[in-house]
Design an enzyme around this catalytic site. Sequence first.
Site, PDB file in Angstrom:
ATOM      1  N   LYS A 201       5.538   1.189 -10.367  1.00  0.00           N
ATOM      2  CA  LYS A 201       5.433   0.752  -8.739  1.00  0.00           C
ATOM      3  C   LYS A 201       6.567   1.830  -8.086  1.00  0.00           C
ATOM      4  CE  LYS A 201       6.066  -2.106  -4.875  1.00  0.00           C
ATOM      5  NZ  LYS A 201       6.006  -3.425  -4.391  1.00  0.00           N
ATOM      6  N   LYS A 255       0.901   1.946  -8.851  1.00  0.00           N
ATOM      7  CA  LYS A 255       1.079   1.830  -7.360  1.00  0.00           C
ATOM      8  C   LYS A 255       2.121   3.006  -6.823  1.00  0.00           C
ATOM      9  CE  LYS A 255       2.140  -1.608  -3.820  1.00  0.00           C
ATOM     10  NZ  LYS A 255       3.091  -2.623  -3.505  1.00  0.00           N
TER      11      LYS A 255
END
Length: 331
Positions: A201, A255
């Site tokens: 992320k 992400k």
Amino acid sequence: MTYAPYPALRLRRTRASAWSRAMHAENRLSPSDFLWPLFVTEGQGVEEPIAALPGVSRWSVDLMVERARDARDAGIPCLALFPNTQADRRSDDGAEALNPDNLMCRAIRAIKDAVPDIGILTDVALDPYTAHGQDGLLDDTGYVLNDATIDILIGQSLNQAAAGADIIAPSDMMDGRVGAIRAALEQGGHPNVQIMAYAAKYASAFYGPFRDAVGSRGLLKGDKKNYQMDPANGEEALREVALDLAEGADSVMVKPGLPYLDIVARVRDRFAVPVFAYQVSGEYAMIEHAAAAGAGDRDALILETLLAFKRAGCSGVLTYHALHAARLLGA
Ligand code: PBG
């Protein structure tokens, strides 16, 4: 591999008709590829449109149940829930995350009650509950503490699992939290609750509209760069994924999505595990604004970007377009 030279080989031959294109398609989207992120808010009969995410609203628990029915009917397998916690329930330590009757838990129970055959993924991180908008506990200098935060994340995970969450998705990027949460779930009587780790992320500029949606944009000072990843790094993403797998993650997530498809493909090549991507709020907004400005056909933009995730190797995609796209595909 050798290929016949032109004109023996004309790659346009197989593209010449719709039936042939369908037959040669290497990837195909289906509603079961989508996880639908949804924002829950207090009240009864409440829909709050989110200005930064045109077409996306926060829903009160009773209406969230309706959205769960919509999703199930469209063939979407799983929802991803996020709370917009009331201001007076936010605190420096995010203790509301541990309240068995918090907004998230009430939403989980209501959905599981009414629509038991849809999966529920819950985000584990403290930002929707903290008064400062960071994902963990702060020390005096404002640094986000790792190990002390993990203790709370364990409690948050057990709280969500007890309410009926099927997949725990730690999105906080603390080191070591997947192993700690896995152990707690096993000991706490939740051996079948999955962990989908937000493994890679990034500290991204694409999360802005989400922070509006959960009410943390105005609270957040500074950034999240001392725990989320540097967008410059790819090798480090592979280390993050390896660690989370070693700690017991059932699946991993990359992400944001589209700007990081190279990471998806590298993770897929390196590890034989399910990989998901999160097409985040800023990506959604980018498509909506582009379509509104006439830069392209909205439905085509949506389906093309979602197909790109499949081509890169994703098992599925978290997308705010999930319901619309599933209906397009089902029609
Ligand atoms: C919470 C969290 C964020 C997102 C998902 N979980 C925001 C952040 O890390 O600041 C972003 C999702 C989106 O932008 O759609 N840690």
